[in-house]
Design an enzyme around this catalytic site. Structure first.
Site, PDB file in Angstrom:
ATOM      1  N   GLU A  61       0.810  -1.215   0.000  1.00  0.00           N
ATOM      2  CA  GLU A  61       0.000   0.000   0.000  1.00  0.00           C
ATOM      3  C   GLU A  61       0.850   1.275   0.000  1.00  0.00           C
ATOM      4  OE1 GLU A  61      -2.517  -3.331   1.146  1.00  0.00           O
ATOM      5  OE2 GLU A  61      -0.593  -2.616   1.980  1.00  0.00           O
ATOM      6  N   HIS A 130     -11.164  -5.087   7.726  1.00  0.00           N
ATOM      7  CA  HIS A 130     -11.927  -4.905   6.496  1.00  0.00           C
ATOM      8  C   HIS A 130     -13.141  -3.999   6.690  1.00  0.00           C
ATOM      9  CE1 HIS A 130      -9.566  -8.439   5.510  1.00  0.00           C
ATOM     10  NE2 HIS A 130      -9.996  -8.412   4.260  1.00  0.00           N
TER      11      HIS A 130
END
Length: 325
Positions: A61, A130
């Site tokens: 990321e 998540h």
């Protein structure tokens, strides 16, 4: 003319139109290319625009966001995707130290026209990391715009507005409502201006401020109360910059307010809204402002998810608390 799309289809439609309109727009991220994205938000773009404009990246990321910042500084308009907003933390240094500060650091010589997209929020029974709602992290950082659509129409228009913006935008997509409903979305590119709230329901007794996936249960609660309480529902849409004029106007009309968000209560965006109303409209206030939110605990796994997320009954209870004060 248009067609009935889900929110995730509207995101894909917005990406396609923006890429067709401007060759400088490109998409990058994990599995966004051949696979079409974990939620299929980029499905078909790889075949249409090719591997140089729809780039599959390593699972890194910080690298995804850092690369996009470099692209933006030198004239491209990258739209990086982080698979889930809970995976943005490894890129946090890039976001707050570089993405948000490039214009200021360079005294305007460089801008950072990029849109960092991520599915966010709960409601789909996902594993740890998540389902968090951490929009307050990014609202707190000067230099970033933060947008959260709640309808397919807004998702496409706000995304195109964000891509055309000369400054960086964090674009958070509530995955709970990715496929929850459809509405007509115009063909071709159009903009929904960032920084403008939308009054989803007119009312005179109490103002309820919300955004993202919480808009629909808030509207449901308002309809459930319609026989005895006239609830105004304001969907903020953009959390940075806030539409303070719309917020103040609604509150001064009703004199009472509740705020609904799924993020934890402490230091959430609801606290900023409360402070804004105190500073700007104290003399119109008739009751304490009520926050109906997630709890100050890590986001729970599936068995407790429905209890954690504000739902119409809890929202209605919170609204009644301020109305009956």
């Amino acid at each position: 003319m248009g067609e009935n799309l889900t929110l995730v289809q509207a995101v894909r439609d917005g990406l396609r139109d923006a890429m067709a309109e401007d060759d400088d727009v490109l998409v990058l991220g994990e599995d966004v290319g051949k696979n079409g994205g974990v939620f299929r938000a980029t499905e078909g773009l790889y075949d249409e625009f090719g591997e140089e404009r729809v780039v599959d990246t390593p699972l890194a990321e910080s690298g995804i966001v850092g690369t996009a910042i470099g692209m933006a500084a030198y004239g491209l308009k990258p739209v990086p995707e982080i698979q889930f907003s809970g995976f943005m933390y490894p890129a946090f240094d890039q976001i707050v130290s570089h993405m948000a500060r490039l214009r200021t650091r360079s005294r305007g010589r460089f801008t950072c026209p990029m849109v960092l997209r991520a599915p966010f929020g709960g409601g789909i029974r996902a594993p740890e990391h998540h389902s968090e709602s951490k929009e307050a992290f990014y609202v707190h950082e000067p230099g970033l715009k933060v947008a959260i659509p709640s309808t397919p129409h807004d998702a496409k228009g706000m995304l195109i507005a964000a891509i055309r913006d000369s400054d960086p935008v964090i674009f958070l997509e509530p995955k709970k409502i990715y496929r929850a409903f459809r509405e007509e979305v115009p063909d071709g590119p159009y903009e929904v201006d960032l920084g403008e709230a939308a009054v989803r329901r007119e009312g005179g007794d109490v103002s309820v401020f919300t955004w993202g996936a919480m808009t629909r249960p808030t509207l449901e609660a308002a309809e459930n109360m319609a026989d005895d309480v006239d609830v105004e529902v304001v969907d903020l849409r953009t959390l940075s910059p806030l539409d303070e004029d719309a917020i103040v106007e609604s509150f001064e009309k009703t004199g009472r307010a509740a705020i609904v968000h799924e993020a934890p209560k402490t230091a959430g965006v609801g606290a900023e809204l409360t402070a804004t109303l105190q500073e700007e409209s104290l003399l119109h206030q008739e009751a304490p402002i009520k926050r109906v939110t997630g709890f100050d605990v890590p986001f729970p796994l599936a068995a407790l998810e429905d209890y954690y997320l504000p739902e119409p009954e809890r929202i209605e209870s919170g609204i009644r608390e301020t109305v009956e004060f």
